[in-house]
Design a protein around this motif. Structure first.
Motif, PDB file in Angstrom:
ATOM      1  N   LEU A   1      -3.482   9.417  -2.313  1.00 10.90           N
ATOM      2  CA  LEU A   1      -3.401   7.980  -2.045  1.00 10.90           C
ATOM      3  C   LEU A   1      -3.966   7.155  -3.196  1.00 10.90           C
ATOM      4  N   LEU A   2      -4.974   7.679  -3.871  1.00 17.39           N
ATOM      5  CA  LEU A   2      -5.620   6.940  -4.960  1.00 17.39           C
ATOM      6  C   LEU A   2      -4.981   7.218  -6.319  1.00 17.39           C
ATOM      7  N   GLY A   3      -3.810   7.869  -6.282  1.00 12.99           N
ATOM      8  CA  GLY A   3      -3.066   8.070  -7.529  1.00 12.99           C
ATOM      9  C   GLY A   3      -3.309   9.385  -8.208  1.00 12.99           C
ATOM     10  N   GLY A   4      -4.064  10.288  -7.568  1.00 12.29           N
ATOM     11  CA  GLY A   4      -4.350  11.582  -8.162  1.00 12.29           C
ATOM     12  C   GLY A   4      -3.209  12.565  -7.983  1.00 12.29           C
ATOM     13  N   GLU A   5      -3.421  13.745  -8.495  1.00 13.71           N
ATOM     14  CA  GLU A   5      -2.405  14.793  -8.439  1.00 13.71           C
ATOM     15  C   GLU A   5      -2.566  15.592  -7.148  1.00 13.71           C
ATOM     16  N   TRP A   6      -1.462  15.911  -6.502  1.00 15.49           N
ATOM     17  CA  TRP A   6      -1.491  16.698  -5.275  1.00 15.49           C
ATOM     18  C   TRP A   6      -1.678  18.173  -5.630  1.00 15.49           C
ATOM     19  N   LYS A   7      -2.781  18.736  -5.172  1.00 15.84           N
ATOM     20  CA  LYS A   7      -3.121  20.104  -5.561  1.00 15.84           C
ATOM     21  C   LYS A   7      -3.048  21.084  -4.401  1.00 15.84           C
TER      22      LYS A   7
ATOM     23  N   SER B   1       6.509   9.678  13.108  1.00 20.69           N
ATOM     24  CA  SER B   1       5.949   8.331  13.264  1.00 20.69           C
ATOM     25  C   SER B   1       5.868   7.638  11.914  1.00 20.69           C
ATOM     26  N   ALA B   2       5.836   6.335  11.974  1.00 18.58           N
ATOM     27  CA  ALA B   2       5.468   5.559  10.788  1.00 18.58           C
ATOM     28  C   ALA B   2       3.992   5.794  10.500  1.00 18.58           C
ATOM     29  N   LEU B   3       3.615   5.775   9.235  1.00 14.98           N
ATOM     30  CA  LEU B   3       2.210   5.674   8.836  1.00 14.98           C
ATOM     31  C   LEU B   3       2.142   4.832   7.576  1.00 14.98           C
ATOM     32  N   PHE B   4       1.503   3.671   7.696  1.00 13.79           N
ATOM     33  CA  PHE B   4       1.308   2.758   6.579  1.00 13.79           C
ATOM     34  C   PHE B   4      -0.192   2.585   6.352  1.00 13.79           C
ATOM     35  N   MET B   5      -0.584   2.521   5.091  1.00  9.42           N
ATOM     36  CA  MET B   5      -1.999   2.406   4.777  1.00  9.42           C
ATOM     37  C   MET B   5      -2.184   1.473   3.579  1.00  9.42           C
ATOM     38  N   ARG B   6      -3.014   0.456   3.759  1.00 10.99           N
ATOM     39  CA  ARG B   6      -3.265  -0.531   2.708  1.00 10.99           C
ATOM     40  C   ARG B   6      -4.744  -0.585   2.348  1.00 10.99           C
ATOM     41  N   TRP B   7      -5.016  -0.573   1.043  1.00 14.30           N
ATOM     42  CA  TRP B   7      -6.357  -0.815   0.516  1.00 14.30           C
ATOM     43  C   TRP B   7      -6.173  -1.460  -0.848  1.00 14.30           C
ATOM     44  N   PRO B   8      -6.123  -2.775  -0.914  1.00 14.77           N
ATOM     45  CA  PRO B   8      -5.803  -3.483  -2.160  1.00 14.77           C
ATOM     46  C   PRO B   8      -6.655  -3.010  -3.339  1.00 14.77           C
ATOM     47  N   ASP B   9      -5.984  -2.854  -4.479  1.00  6.55           N
ATOM     48  CA  ASP B   9      -6.600  -2.443  -5.749  1.00  6.55           C
ATOM     49  C   ASP B   9      -7.050  -0.992  -5.769  1.00  6.55           C
ATOM     50  N   LYS B  10      -6.971  -0.312  -4.649  1.00 10.58           N
ATOM     51  CA  LYS B  10      -7.321   1.109  -4.619  1.00 10.58           C
ATOM     52  C   LYS B  10      -6.063   1.958  -4.402  1.00 10.58           C
ATOM     53  N   ILE B  11      -5.275   1.567  -3.404  1.00  8.87           N
ATOM     54  CA  ILE B  11      -3.984   2.224  -3.170  1.00  8.87           C
ATOM     55  C   ILE B  11      -2.906   1.331  -3.778  1.00  8.87           C
ATOM     56  N   LYS B  12      -2.149   1.858  -4.712  1.00 10.98           N
ATOM     57  CA  LYS B  12      -1.151   1.057  -5.413  1.00 10.98           C
ATOM     58  C   LYS B  12      -0.022   0.630  -4.480  1.00 10.98           C
ATOM     59  N   LYS B  13       0.574  -0.502  -4.791  1.00  5.36           N
ATOM     60  CA  LYS B  13       1.688  -1.006  -4.003  1.00  5.36           C
ATOM     61  C   LYS B  13       2.860  -0.019  -4.026  1.00  5.36           C
ATOM     62  N   ASP B  14       3.565   0.032  -2.903  1.00  9.21           N
ATOM     63  CA  ASP B  14       4.778   0.848  -2.769  1.00  9.21           C
ATOM     64  C   ASP B  14       4.546   2.327  -3.072  1.00  9.21           C
ATOM     65  N   THR B  15       3.356   2.812  -2.780  1.00 10.79           N
ATOM     66  CA  THR B  15       3.084   4.244  -2.922  1.00 10.79           C
ATOM     67  C   THR B  15       3.831   5.008  -1.830  1.00 10.79           C
ATOM     68  N   LEU B  16       4.524   6.060  -2.218  1.00 11.71           N
ATOM     69  CA  LEU B  16       5.247   6.892  -1.260  1.00 11.71           C
ATOM     70  C   LEU B  16       4.606   8.277  -1.229  1.00 11.71           C
ATOM     71  N   ILE B  17       4.120   8.670  -0.064  1.00 13.18           N
ATOM     72  CA  ILE B  17       3.511   9.983   0.116  1.00 13.18           C
ATOM     73  C   ILE B  17       4.569  10.920   0.681  1.00 13.18           C
ATOM     74  N   THR B  18       4.948  11.929  -0.092  1.00  9.49           N
ATOM     75  CA  THR B  18       6.056  12.797   0.314  1.00  9.49           C
ATOM     76  C   THR B  18       5.652  14.102   0.984  1.00  9.49           C
ATOM     77  N   PRO B  19       4.470  14.690   0.720  1.00  6.23           N
ATOM     78  CA  PRO B  19       4.115  15.905   1.471  1.00  6.23           C
ATOM     79  C   PRO B  19       3.994  15.602   2.965  1.00  6.23           C
TER      80      PRO B  19
ATOM     81  N   GLY C   1       0.827  -1.196   0.000  1.00  5.83           N
ATOM     82  CA  GLY C   1       0.000   0.000   0.000  1.00  5.83           C
ATOM     83  C   GLY C   1       0.859   1.242   0.000  1.00  5.83           C
ATOM     84  N   ALA C   2       0.572   2.151   0.950  1.00  6.62           N
ATOM     85  CA  ALA C   2       1.258   3.442   0.975  1.00  6.62           C
ATOM     86  C   ALA C   2       2.077   3.613   2.241  1.00  6.62           C
ATOM     87  N   ARG C   3       3.180   4.330   2.076  1.00 10.53           N
ATOM     88  CA  ARG C   3       4.040   4.709   3.203  1.00 10.53           C
ATOM     89  C   ARG C   3       4.197   6.225   3.181  1.00 10.53           C
ATOM     90  N   PHE C   4       3.906   6.857   4.319  1.00  9.53           N
ATOM     91  CA  PHE C   4       4.064   8.306   4.420  1.00  9.53           C
ATOM     92  C   PHE C   4       5.501   8.601   4.845  1.00  9.53           C
TER      93      PHE C   4
END
Length: 605
Positions: free
Chosen positions: A346-352, A294-312, A57-60
């Motif tokens: 998280l769902l692959g959209g653009e950060w606005k 802190s760590a923050l990990f978030m999983r939602w199969p087929d919605k949040i892509k594998k190995d997503t890295l959230i940088t903001p 899923g995603a890692r912040f």
């Protein structure tokens, strides 16, 4: 016929909507630092189940919480900075979340979700501060900030105490899994605020045996201050947490719920001891990077892509708006949020969204974090990209940035507290606890009384933590959260609770007590606004302290014993605020008793 078809169609649509609504499981570790996971480079241990959440899923990358437990919980629950909601500290009432705040559970419950919490609550014990009053239909755990028994612990289930069997994390996760299975046919919101690796440093043999002889090759930056017995126990406790995360994930798999369940994992503050944390400055209790990242990990199969890295940069305040948005849940709170919605990213959209600053406040100290910089509580600026360990003061080199962040800190402090922020002098931690040789004996920095007597929740527990000792009575330890009253020897001694009775009526009284058999027989009186009830402290009951559970020395929690319940009759209470007073009338022995908690139960018939 048409009406029948309409009914069937409406039923089908409703069923499909419920089927589409994702389940949510939130797991919150207690006192686990960013560096306590193998995915972050710690080779002292392996955390494959926790790591899998990030990998699938995603890692912040830069996620920030508070410096202490209760404030982070308040921010997660409300999406607002904890100081706005009345959370001022971690004990003696300071941990309570104001009752006019609506929680994330309130929103999910209003949207038709089953809601449950299983673990350490730490935002108020009495109704309407209690989790059952904050949107959680089911609650198992303890509402205090410390707990002195991790094996076969006394726990609460919806207002009633019971003694569990097994290790506390295993027990609570087991209760959460029962909740998940019971509600598998409808959407559920399951909050699991784990109790470890918070002290006391206790852990089952199967985990301790893996680490008791560990060389602990990766050490904290203040290596000479690292207690290796503590570090080894924490490694074993993290091993236990990872096992339990795996239990939850397997349960979701077995019930075929994984694909439509959002799983979240994070921690409430920095590490509670000196240990490896990738060189970051600070630990629990301070607002430097190591104390609040802190760590923050978030999983939602087929919605949040594998190995997503959230940088903001993100924080605990962002979880409520993000999770409600992902689930399509309408907010019930009308108060303005401090948190941002990260669902689009998280769902692959653009950060606005544009740049932001996060405020880390604790005990009078305020630090400001931007995407690149941290202005610490002393007004010193650090470039967190070039210098993530805060070793190089760049205030003089970047005066404009330092000035801008100082203005933002002052404005935030003025808005929240009604006065400008004055940078704190170097040194001191300010944990929001009462100070002095007898913690809790001086007046609290909180004028909110403890509420008593709601028809919808007739049982009110008043632990020693929430009372004030008088005379020579003392707390059993310096940490009020996990303490009981001791040294009660004279008629001048006693204890009081500042309460506000909501419903006038008759209340059954009981005291969780311990008393040596030779001292049994004291007569005690409980009084409130002229109403009284008396009883004798009998029989004697004084089991040994449970002092054989720990792998490393305790720092603040009392050693506990198996307290028994002493019925003290019935008292008729008026609906008003005042002091509930417990004192002794006759003392035939050397002591009266030890007091763990007082319980008032409203008689509704």
């Amino acid at each position: 016929m048409i009406h029948r078809l309409c009914f069937i169609l409406a039923f089908v649509v409703c069923t499909q909507l419920h089927a589409a609504a994702p389940n949510v499981v939130v797991m919150l570790a207690d006192d686990s630092g960013w560096g306590d996971y193998s995915i972050h480079g710690n080779t002292n241990l392996k955390t494959p189940n926790i790591d899998s959440l990030a990998q699938s899923g995603a890692r912040f990358d830069r996620f920030f919480v508070c410096a202490l437990c209760a404030p982070t919980r308040g921010e997660f629950l409300t999406g607002r900075y904890h100081s706005r909601g009345g959370v001022k500290g971690v004990s003696t009432g300071l941990e309570r979340l104001n009752t006019d705040e609506k929680t994330i559970a309130d929103s999910f419950l209003a949207s038709g979700y089953a809601t449950g919490a299983f673990g350490k609550w730490h935002n108020g014990s009495q109704w309407p501060y209690h989790p059952n009053a904050r949107g959680f239909q089911e609650y198992v755990g303890y509402t205090a900030g410390h707990w002195g028994e991790y094996f076969d612990p006394p726990l609460e289930h919806n207002g009633k105490m019971f003694r569990a069997k097994g290790f506390i994390v295993d027990v609570l996760v087991g209760k959460a899994m029962e909740f998940i299975e019971t509600n598998r046919e409808k959407p559920f919101f399951c909050y699991i605020p784990l109790t470890t690796p918070h002290s006391p440093f206790s852990v089952p043999d199967e985990h301790w045996d893996k680490f008791k002889d560990s060389p602990v090759t990766m050490r904290g930056v203040e290596g000479e201050k690292e207690d290796l017995a503590v570090s080894r126990t924490v490694l074993a406790m993290m091993d236990n947490i990872d096992l339990n995360v795996g239990r939850v994930l397997k349960k979701l798999d077995d019930l075929k719920l994984s694909e439509n369940t959002i799983v979240v994992y994070f921690s409430d503050n920095g590490p509670n001891s000196v240990r490896w944390n990738d060189g970051m400055k600070g630990k629990k209790g301070v607002t430097d990077e190591g104390g609040v990242r802190s760590a923050l990990f978030m999983r939602w199969p087929d919605k949040i892509k594998k190995d997503t890295l959230i940088t903001p940069i993100a924080g605990a305040i962002d979880l409520l708006p993000t999770l409600t948005s992902l689930a399509g849940v309408k907010l019930v709170s009308t108060k303005p949020l401090d948190g941002w919605d990260f669902s689009n990213l998280l769902l692959g959209g653009e950060w606005k969204r544009g740049p932001r600053e996060l405020m880390n406040y604790n005990g009078g100290k305020l630090s400001v974090r931007s995407q690149t910089y941290r202005l610490d509580a002393n007004g010193v600026l650090f470039d967190m990209v070039a210098d993530p360990n805060q070793t190089n003061d760049v205030t003089a080199a970047q005066p404009q940035i330092a000035a801008e962040l100082t203005v933002k800190a002052t404005a935030w402090h003025q808005e929240v507290f009604g006065k400008p922020y004055v940078p704190a002098p170097a040194g001191g931690k300010g944990k929001g606890k009462s100070k002095g040789k007898n913690p809790g004996a001086e007046p609290f920095a909180d004028d909110r009384p403890y509420p008593v007597g709601y028809v919808e929740f007739p049982v009110t527990m008043l632990p020693a933590r929430d009372g004030i000792p008088h005379g020579e009575v003392k707390r059993s330890s310096g940490a009020p959260n996990c303490s009981y009253f001791v040294n009660w020897m004279t008629k001048e001694d006693g204890m009081t609770w500042d309460i506000e009775v909501h419903t006038a009526g008759k209340y059954e009284v009981s005291i969780d007590y311990a008393c040596p058999e030779a001292d049994a027989g004291a007569t005690v009186e409980l009084s409130f606004d002229g109403a009284k009830t008396t009883g004798k402290v009998t029989p004697g009951w004084y089991p040994p302290l449970l002092d054989n559970q720990d792998r490393a020395s305790r720092k603040g929690e009392s050693y506990m014993r198996d307290f028994h319940s002493l019925p003290l009759g019935t008292i008729k209470l008026p609906a008003k605020r005042g002091l509930l007073t417990l004192r002794a009338l006759e003392i035939p022995g050397q002591t009266v008793m030890e007091v763990r908690r007082l319980t008032l139960t409203l008689k509704t018939n």
